[in-house]
Design a protein around this motif. Structure first.
Motif, PDB file in Angstrom:
ATOM      1  N   ALA A 163     -29.729   0.424  12.757  1.00 24.31           N
ATOM      2  CA  ALA A 163     -29.258   1.175  13.926  1.00 24.31           C
ATOM      3  C   ALA A 163     -28.638   0.253  14.969  1.00 24.31           C
ATOM      4  O   ALA A 163     -27.641   0.599  15.616  1.00 24.31           O
ATOM      5  CB  ALA A 163     -30.414   1.963  14.535  1.00 24.31           C
ATOM      6  N   LEU A 164     -29.210  -0.925  15.137  1.00 21.58           N
ATOM      7  CA  LEU A 164     -28.738  -1.856  16.169  1.00 21.58           C
ATOM      8  C   LEU A 164     -27.474  -2.598  15.743  1.00 21.58           C
ATOM      9  O   LEU A 164     -26.702  -3.041  16.607  1.00 21.58           O
ATOM     10  CB  LEU A 164     -29.841  -2.868  16.486  1.00 21.58           C
ATOM     11  CG  LEU A 164     -31.069  -2.317  17.220  1.00 21.58           C
ATOM     12  CD1 LEU A 164     -32.158  -3.383  17.296  1.00 21.58           C
ATOM     13  CD2 LEU A 164     -30.690  -1.837  18.619  1.00 21.58           C
ATOM     14  N   THR A 165     -27.271  -2.761  14.435  1.00 19.19           N
ATOM     15  CA  THR A 165     -26.161  -3.601  13.971  1.00 19.19           C
ATOM     16  C   THR A 165     -25.035  -2.819  13.302  1.00 19.19           C
ATOM     17  O   THR A 165     -24.003  -3.405  12.984  1.00 19.19           O
ATOM     18  CB  THR A 165     -26.675  -4.656  12.971  1.00 19.19           C
ATOM     19  OG1 THR A 165     -27.301  -3.984  11.855  1.00 19.19           O
ATOM     20  CG2 THR A 165     -27.694  -5.567  13.628  1.00 19.19           C
ATOM     21  N   ARG A 166     -25.221  -1.522  13.072  1.00 21.35           N
ATOM     22  CA  ARG A 166     -24.151  -0.720  12.438  1.00 21.35           C
ATOM     23  C   ARG A 166     -22.952  -0.662  13.380  1.00 21.35           C
ATOM     24  O   ARG A 166     -23.051  -0.229  14.522  1.00 21.35           O
ATOM     25  CB  ARG A 166     -24.654   0.682  12.130  1.00 21.35           C
ATOM     26  CG  ARG A 166     -23.656   1.582  11.382  1.00 21.35           C
ATOM     27  CD  ARG A 166     -23.671   1.333   9.889  1.00 21.35           C
ATOM     28  NE  ARG A 166     -24.906   1.775   9.263  1.00 21.35           N
ATOM     29  CZ  ARG A 166     -25.000   2.883   8.516  1.00 21.35           C
ATOM     30  NH1 ARG A 166     -23.940   3.659   8.342  1.00 21.35           N
ATOM     31  NH2 ARG A 166     -26.154   3.191   7.947  1.00 21.35           N
ATOM     32  N   GLU A 167     -21.778  -1.057  12.884  1.00 23.80           N
ATOM     33  CA  GLU A 167     -20.580  -1.090  13.716  1.00 23.80           C
ATOM     34  C   GLU A 167     -19.654   0.086  13.484  1.00 23.80           C
ATOM     35  O   GLU A 167     -18.905   0.470  14.391  1.00 23.80           O
ATOM     36  CB  GLU A 167     -19.814  -2.400  13.486  1.00 23.80           C
ATOM     37  CG  GLU A 167     -20.565  -3.641  13.947  1.00 23.80           C
ATOM     38  CD  GLU A 167     -19.704  -4.888  13.902  1.00 23.80           C
ATOM     39  OE1 GLU A 167     -18.556  -4.802  13.388  1.00 23.80           O
ATOM     40  OE2 GLU A 167     -20.157  -5.941  14.369  1.00 23.80           O
ATOM     41  N   HIS A 168     -19.675   0.664  12.280  1.00 25.00           N
ATOM     42  CA  HIS A 168     -18.751   1.765  11.971  1.00 25.00           C
ATOM     43  C   HIS A 168     -19.499   2.912  11.300  1.00 25.00           C
ATOM     44  O   HIS A 168     -20.372   2.696  10.463  1.00 25.00           O
ATOM     45  CB  HIS A 168     -17.632   1.296  11.042  1.00 25.00           C
ATOM     46  CG  HIS A 168     -16.753   2.427  10.577  1.00 25.00           C
ATOM     47  ND1 HIS A 168     -15.780   2.988  11.388  1.00 25.00           N
ATOM     48  CD2 HIS A 168     -16.716   3.125   9.405  1.00 25.00           C
ATOM     49  CE1 HIS A 168     -15.182   3.973  10.726  1.00 25.00           C
ATOM     50  NE2 HIS A 168     -15.736   4.073   9.532  1.00 25.00           N
ATOM     51  N   VAL A 169     -19.112   4.136  11.684  1.00 26.81           N
ATOM     52  CA  VAL A 169     -19.638   5.339  11.050  1.00 26.81           C
ATOM     53  C   VAL A 169     -18.481   6.303  10.803  1.00 26.81           C
ATOM     54  O   VAL A 169     -17.618   6.478  11.667  1.00 26.81           O
ATOM     55  CB  VAL A 169     -20.706   6.024  11.931  1.00 26.81           C
ATOM     56  CG1 VAL A 169     -20.962   7.459  11.473  1.00 26.81           C
ATOM     57  CG2 VAL A 169     -22.009   5.238  11.903  1.00 26.81           C
ATOM     58  N   THR A 170     -18.465   6.908   9.610  1.00 28.95           N
ATOM     59  CA  THR A 170     -17.534   7.991   9.294  1.00 28.95           C
ATOM     60  C   THR A 170     -18.331   9.278   9.136  1.00 28.95           C
ATOM     61  O   THR A 170     -19.300   9.323   8.368  1.00 28.95           O
ATOM     62  CB  THR A 170     -16.767   7.707   7.990  1.00 28.95           C
ATOM     63  OG1 THR A 170     -15.923   6.563   8.181  1.00 28.95           O
ATOM     64  CG2 THR A 170     -15.885   8.900   7.619  1.00 28.95           C
TER      65      THR A 170
ATOM     66  N   ASP B 116     -20.607  -1.860   3.513  1.00 27.95           N
ATOM     67  CA  ASP B 116     -20.416  -0.613   2.781  1.00 27.95           C
ATOM     68  C   ASP B 116     -21.441   0.420   3.246  1.00 27.95           C
ATOM     69  O   ASP B 116     -22.633   0.132   3.396  1.00 27.95           O
ATOM     70  CB  ASP B 116     -20.582  -0.860   1.279  1.00 27.95           C
ATOM     71  CG  ASP B 116     -20.364   0.410   0.468  1.00 27.95           C
ATOM     72  OD1 ASP B 116     -19.200   0.777   0.255  1.00 27.95           O
ATOM     73  OD2 ASP B 116     -21.378   1.022   0.067  1.00 27.95           O
ATOM     74  N   ALA B 117     -20.961   1.662   3.491  1.00 29.51           N
ATOM     75  CA  ALA B 117     -21.828   2.701   4.049  1.00 29.51           C
ATOM     76  C   ALA B 117     -23.005   3.016   3.140  1.00 29.51           C
ATOM     77  O   ALA B 117     -24.140   3.210   3.611  1.00 29.51           O
ATOM     78  CB  ALA B 117     -21.015   3.963   4.318  1.00 29.51           C
TER      79      ALA B 117
END
Length: 595
Positions: free
Chosen positions: A45-52, A26-27
């Motif tokens: 930062a290294l593991t975030r897979e999705h950004v809206t 969850d964002a």
């Protein structure tokens, strides 16, 4: 004696954190985790897979690359939501070019890309295909414009691992010298496609043989939504698409009643929307009706009685989208037969069609039936011709799972039964504690200042809100802004509020990141908006303008529509944008102070 120099390390090790991070998706949870300490910020930062990114001008491609270089999925929105209703100038902005250039250069792990309401050029698609073609699994061009079928050819020829190609409601130029080559390239180059969507586009030059080829070669094909295409030409496609679970589109051009009896839809279909389907064609849906969980009737040619007949056969329906021709009687049938309903969307139909069918009116009667009969309802968006406080109170009493509520009061009826709606809105908001999105579009007198105060007071968890023709004075907006602690996006139309009141409200709302207003009491210079000026806060103005739109009655006639002035304000780490068209005026606080 105790050694006070010994420091106890209670932090989580990198190994443990690295194991935990992938399960935090969850964002908002991710945002909270990144604020714990510097090391967790780096791990995020290294593991975030999705950004809206809800507005493409709130940051820059370079900032995104520096923050999240390992992204696998990106969703990027351009023009304000009002663009869907033709309220924003076509040249407003929202270009994908700088983002595609950065993606091509830096985002080597990106596999899923979703552009919404953005301007896309053929050169953007060519660069995307050339740089990410082998890795791209999903491409969504959602309500986008600016590109042609030539750009699509680059994608379908090169991106052979695509699982999803989504083009719904995009304005796509169909080149005169090509006859559906983009779809043909997809048919001969792709064997893993799962979702194909060019619904509600003008892509008409396609060959049904290519759809058959895709169905044969892609055994995992589960969702297909297409533009107008004669259903009788799709018999082979339906025969080969054995895994298909969702289909929308098509057309029924043959007026012979018996011709469509040969149509047999895939047996796994559970989500269906047949364009231009009339009463004579409904029987092809009946064998599948008990299995349907989603039904799209927005572009069907059904009257109130037809809705009742079909809905009675769909006891497992969870999602229904239709026009207000369903009427109160249709909603009563829906409430009686579809107890699992989760989402209900009722759009406005053509006024002349409504007048022909007196049953085709949605009012408090239908809403109360839905509230009492469909207790699992989570989403309700409806255009009503009449409404009462009692019906809103009924929704607050029974619809405890509602997270998204949107109501538009049409101006078709001169007299509405029960205005203002202050007490009903209060009861609805107090009862529906799970609400996160709330829209109320009324008419002058529909909600007083007291009612606007209730909206602010009883919306503790609402993050997005649209208000139209509400309140009476600046005092109402001031009272409203003392509440809504979670409100991030606020959209308003038909305001009676002054620039000063709007600016003060922005400063009062603690979580607000985005404001769009059309129609307000302007100062002429915009000087009163200075009260909301602050670091990283961009303010843009669209002056009043006259727009030529096609006259639905005349063939070549146009009518002039007056568009009131707009205010758009939003937080941006990237500073003021540089691609303003002539129709948009950036508000520079320094220039106003010196004026």
């Amino acid at each position: 004696m105790e050694d006070r120099s010994v420091k106890v390390n209670t932090g989580m090790s990198d190994v443990v954190a690295g194991c935990v991070m992938p399960y935090i998706v969850d964002a908002k949870d991710r945002e909270a985790v990144s604020l714990v300490c510097r090391r967790w910020y780096e791990l995020d930062a290294l593991t975030r897979e999705h950004v809206t990114i809800a507005l493409c001008y709130t940051t820059s491609p370079e900032r995104l690359r520096r923050r999240f270089s390992q992204l696998k999925s990106l969703k990027l929105k351009g023009k304000p939501r009002a663009a869907m209703f033709n309220l924003i100038p076509e040249d407003w902005g929202g270009f994908v070019t700088p983002w595609v250039e950065e993606i091509a250069e830096s985002f080597k792990s990106l596999k899923h890309l979703h552009f919404r309401r953005m301007i896309v050029r053929d050169s953007d698609l060519e660069l995307l295909a050339r740089s990410r073609g082998r890795e791209l699994l999903s491409l969504k061009l959602d309500k986008c414009s600016g590109f042609s079928t030539q750009g699509l050819i680059h994608i379908t020829r090169t991106c052979r691992e695509l699982r999803t190609l989504f083009l719904e409601e995009s304005s796509i130029i169909e080149n005169e010298d090509e006859r559906g080559e983009w779809l043909h390239e997809l048919a001969i180059n792709n064997t893993v496609l799962e979702t194909l969507n060019f619904y509600m586009t003008d892509l008409g030059r396609i060959k049904f043989e290519d759809l058959e080829h895709i169905a044969r070669n892609c055994p995992s094909l589960t969702s297909v939504k297409i533009s107008d295409c004669e259903i009788l030409d799709l018999l082979g496609f339906f025969r080969y698409a054995t895994a298909l679970e969702e289909f929308c589109g098509g057309a029924f051009n043959d007026q012979s009643e018996e011709r469509y009896s040969v149509v047999s839809l895939p047996r796994k279909l559970s989500r269906l929307g047949l364009t231009m389907m009339g009463r004579n064609e409904m029987p092809i849906v009946f064998p599948l009706a008990p299995l349907l969980v989603k039904l799209d009737l927005l572009y069907a040619l059904l009257d109130t009685e037809d809705h009742c007949t079909l809905i009675q056969k769909c006891p497992n329906l969870r999602v229904l989208e239709t026009r207000n021709v369903i009427g109160d009687r249709g909603l009563e049938v829906l409430a009686q037969n579809c107890k699992k309903l989760r989402r209900l969307r009722i759009e406005r139909g053509a006024d002349e069609q409504e007048m022909e069918d007196e049953d085709g009116v949605v009012s408090q009667r239908g809403l109360m039936a839905i509230a009492q009969g469909c207790l699992e309802l989570e989403y309700l968006a409806v255009y009503v011709s009449d409404i009462t406080n009692t019906s809103l109170e009924c929704i607050g009493t029974h619809s405890k799972n509602l997270t998204d509520f949107r109501l538009v009061l049409l101006d078709r009826e001169e007299i509405v039964s029960d205005l203002p709606l202050d007490n009903g809105v209060r009861a609805l908001l107090r009862g529906c504690q799970k609400l996160r999105r709330f829209a109320l579009y009324l008419r002058p007198g529909g909600l007083t200042d007291k009612g606007l105060f209730y909206v602010g007071q009883y919306s503790p968890n609402v993050r997005w809100m649209l208000l139209g023709y509400v309140g009476e004075t600046d005092t109402g907006l001031e009272d409203f802004s003392r509440g809504c602690p979670s409100l991030q996006k606020l959209e308003m139309r038909g305001c009676c509020f002054s620039e000063r009141a709007l600016a003060n409200a922005v400063m009062q709302l603690p979580s607000l990141r985005y404001l769009w207003v059309q129609g307000y009491r302007g100062s002429g210079t915009g000087h009163d908006l200075l009260a909301m000026a602050r670091p990283y806060w961009n303010i843009e103005l669209i002056p009043p303008r006259r727009v030529d739109v096609s006259d639905q009655i005349g063939e070549a006639e146009t009518v002039v529509v007056e568009h009131p002035a707009h205010i758009l304000a939003y937080y941006s780490l990237a500073g003021p944008r540089t691609d303003f068209p002539d129709s948009v005026l950036p508000l520079d606080p320094e220039s106003l102070i010196n004026a």
